[in-house]
Design a protein around this motif. Structure first.
Motif, mmCIF file in Angstrom:
data_model
loop_
_atom_site.group_PDB
_atom_site.id
_atom_site.type_symbol
_atom_site.label_atom_id
_atom_site.label_comp_id
_atom_site.label_asym_id
_atom_site.label_seq_id
_atom_site.Cartn_x
_atom_site.Cartn_y
_atom_site.Cartn_z
ATOM 1 N N VAL A 1 -39.602 15.814 89.047
ATOM 2 C CA VAL A 1 -40.085 17.127 89.489
ATOM 3 C C VAL A 1 -39.205 18.235 88.933
ATOM 4 C CG1 VAL A 1 -40.421 18.607 91.498
ATOM 5 C CG2 VAL A 1 -41.203 16.244 91.561
ATOM 6 N N THR A 2 -37.886 18.036 88.973
ATOM 7 C CA THR A 2 -36.966 19.066 88.484
ATOM 8 C C THR A 2 -37.197 19.359 87.010
ATOM 9 O OG1 THR A 2 -35.300 18.362 90.081
ATOM 10 C CG2 THR A 2 -34.545 19.710 88.252
ATOM 11 N N LEU A 3 -37.294 18.305 86.204
ATOM 12 C CA LEU A 3 -37.490 18.502 84.772
ATOM 13 C C LEU A 3 -38.839 19.147 84.484
ATOM 14 C CD1 LEU A 3 -36.009 15.158 83.404
ATOM 15 C CD2 LEU A 3 -34.968 17.425 83.349
ATOM 16 N N MET B 1 -39.058 22.933 84.778
ATOM 17 C CA MET B 1 -38.374 23.747 83.783
ATOM 18 C C MET B 1 -39.358 24.547 82.943
ATOM 19 S SD MET B 1 -35.142 21.569 82.299
ATOM 20 C CE MET B 1 -34.702 22.951 81.232
ATOM 21 N N SER B 2 -40.668 24.388 83.178
ATOM 22 C CA SER B 2 -41.655 25.112 82.371
ATOM 23 C C SER B 2 -41.457 26.630 82.399
ATOM 24 C CB SER B 2 -43.079 24.738 82.803
ATOM 25 O OG SER B 2 -43.294 24.995 84.168
ATOM 26 N N PRO B 3 -41.083 27.268 83.532
ATOM 27 C CA PRO B 3 -40.811 28.708 83.479
ATOM 28 C C PRO B 3 -39.675 29.053 82.525
ATOM 29 C CG PRO B 3 -41.154 28.025 85.744
ATOM 30 C CD PRO B 3 -41.057 26.771 84.932
ATOM 31 N N ILE B 4 -38.663 28.188 82.450
ATOM 32 C CA ILE B 4 -37.556 28.452 81.519
ATOM 33 C C ILE B 4 -38.035 28.317 80.079
ATOM 34 C CG2 ILE B 4 -35.298 27.615 80.742
ATOM 35 C CD1 ILE B 4 -34.667 26.878 83.588
ATOM 36 N N TRP B 5 -38.895 27.339 79.812
ATOM 37 C CA TRP B 5 -39.461 27.206 78.466
ATOM 38 C C TRP B 5 -40.303 28.422 78.117
ATOM 39 C CZ3 TRP B 5 -36.743 24.042 76.016
ATOM 40 C CH2 TRP B 5 -36.380 22.787 76.519
ATOM 41 N N GLY C 1 -37.428 8.428 79.948
ATOM 42 C CA GLY C 1 -38.302 9.074 80.916
ATOM 43 C C GLY C 1 -37.950 10.534 81.105
ATOM 44 N N GLY C 2 -36.652 10.852 81.068
ATOM 45 C CA GLY C 2 -36.229 12.241 81.213
ATOM 46 C C GLY C 2 -36.710 13.103 80.057
ATOM 47 N N ILE C 3 -36.626 12.562 78.842
ATOM 48 C CA ILE C 3 -37.106 13.304 77.677
ATOM 49 C C ILE C 3 -38.608 13.555 77.784
ATOM 50 C CG2 ILE C 3 -37.440 13.190 75.181
ATOM 51 C CD1 ILE C 3 -34.810 11.636 75.019
ATOM 52 N N ILE C 4 -39.345 12.541 78.239
ATOM 53 C CA ILE C 4 -40.796 12.685 78.393
ATOM 54 C C ILE C 4 -41.114 13.745 79.438
ATOM 55 C CG2 ILE C 4 -42.870 11.491 79.232
ATOM 56 C CD1 ILE C 4 -41.827 8.985 77.858
ATOM 57 N N LEU D 1 -39.252 16.312 80.165
ATOM 58 C CA LEU D 1 -38.961 17.592 79.529
ATOM 59 C C LEU D 1 -40.103 18.036 78.623
ATOM 60 C CD1 LEU D 1 -35.182 17.362 78.547
ATOM 61 C CD2 LEU D 1 -36.238 19.018 80.108
ATOM 62 N N VAL D 2 -40.621 17.088 77.824
ATOM 63 C CA VAL D 2 -41.749 17.401 76.933
ATOM 64 C C VAL D 2 -42.959 17.834 77.756
ATOM 65 C CG1 VAL D 2 -43.346 16.456 75.236
ATOM 66 C CG2 VAL D 2 -40.919 15.878 75.113
#
Length: 306
Positions: free
Chosen positions: A90-92, A95-99, A146-149, A151-152
């Motif tokens: 959920v946290t990762l 991050m869409s607002p930061i992107w 999984g974390g990278i996914i 983030l993507v």
């Protein structure tokens, strides 16, 4: 008013999330995506007929692009949830607002346009700190993929939101945007169900689970809230400041946490409540800077001319 539209969207998305969690006991992920899309299509189509709107569009490529990245983000999001602790996933994803902020700042610098208000970027980062305080994620070495996914997934969600805003600025009605995205969800869900059946060697494709009264009600509420939230979110991005609207997405996790307490009796400790306060504070900061420094001219919006 545009802030209220995003708050409404966040609230409706939180209800949708509750329904998804409950419906997962009855249906596969692909089925839920399919039913969400079909119910959303029917609801929005009825709304468009009532308003006298047409399905004809001059932005077929825009809808296709928005559907592709939106659905891909959705599937990556579900994959990440299965590979990561929920808090980290959920946290990762949040991050869409930061992107979005990074994309807008980069676009403004590249095209030598007026720089965005730094206070809004600070508010977005402040909001993400609140999310971390609320969820307190943890990741192990074997969970890096999984974390990278995840983030993507958040990055693609950011692109989808910017595409939604661009279509709104170009005059595409919210209902039409939501209708075609719901169509993409329905198609992707059906394809996913077919593939799941083929992978399991079933001779009775597709693998659809039987319905019960409770499960049908969950699907109905899920589809209606998803479509309504999409309409409210699309209107918020069309009418409001992009960064303020993106930052208000963080409030959705506050709503979700409240549902966890009310429905699943999850306890929130002092750190969690501090995170909620920080998230709400970031929304107030973003609104303050928006009201103080932004103008109604679309020419100052770095994505208005893209």
């Amino acid at each position: 008013m545009q802030s209220l539209w995003m708050l409404l969207a966040s609230f409706l998305f939180s209800i949708m999330g509750v329904c998804v969690k409950l419906a997962s006991s009855y249906y596969s992920t692909a089925e839920i995506v399919a039913y969400r899309g079909v119910i959303g299509m029917l609801m929005v189509f009825a709304l468009m007929r009532w308003q006298g709107q047409s399905l004809r569009t001059r932005m077929a490529s825009h809808h296709l692009w928005r559907g592709m990245i939106g659905v891909t983000s959705l599937w990556l999001w579900f994959y990440a949830i299965g590979r990561l602790p929920l808090a980290m996933a959920v946290t990762l994803n949040y991050m869409s607002p930061i992107w979005i902020a990074a994309i807008l700042f980069g676009g403004a610098w590249l095209h030598k346009k007026k720089q965005l208000e730094p206070g809004l970027l600070v508010a977005i980062i402040f909001g993400f700190v609140g999310v971390v305080l609320l969820l307190r994620p943890a990741m192990h070495a074997e969970q890096i993929t999984g974390g990278i996914i995840a983030l993507v997934s958040g990055m693609l969600a950011a692109l989808a939101y910017l595409q939604v805003r661009q279509m709104g600025l170009l005059g595409e009605p919210e209902s039409r945007v939501v209708f075609y995205f719901s169509t993409c969800c329905a198609i992707a869900g059906v394809i996913g169900t077919l593939l799941a059946g083929a992978m399991h060697g079933s001779s009775n494709l597709p693998v659809w689970h039987t319905h019960q009264a409770k499960s049908l009600l969950l699907l109905l509420v899920l589809g209606l809230t998803a479509a309504s939230a999409q309409i409210a979110m699309t209107r918020a991005y069309r009418l409001g400041n992009t960064l303020v609207t993106a930052n208000l997405q963080y409030v959705g996790i506050v709503f979700s946490s409240i549902w966890d307490v009310l429905i699943w009796n999850d306890a929130l400790d002092l750190m969690s409540w501090l995170g909620i306060v920080v998230i709400l504070g970031s929304g107030l900061i973003a609104t303050y800077y928006n009201n103080k420094n932004t103008t109604p001219k679309l020419a100052n919006d770095p994505i208005s001319s893209e």
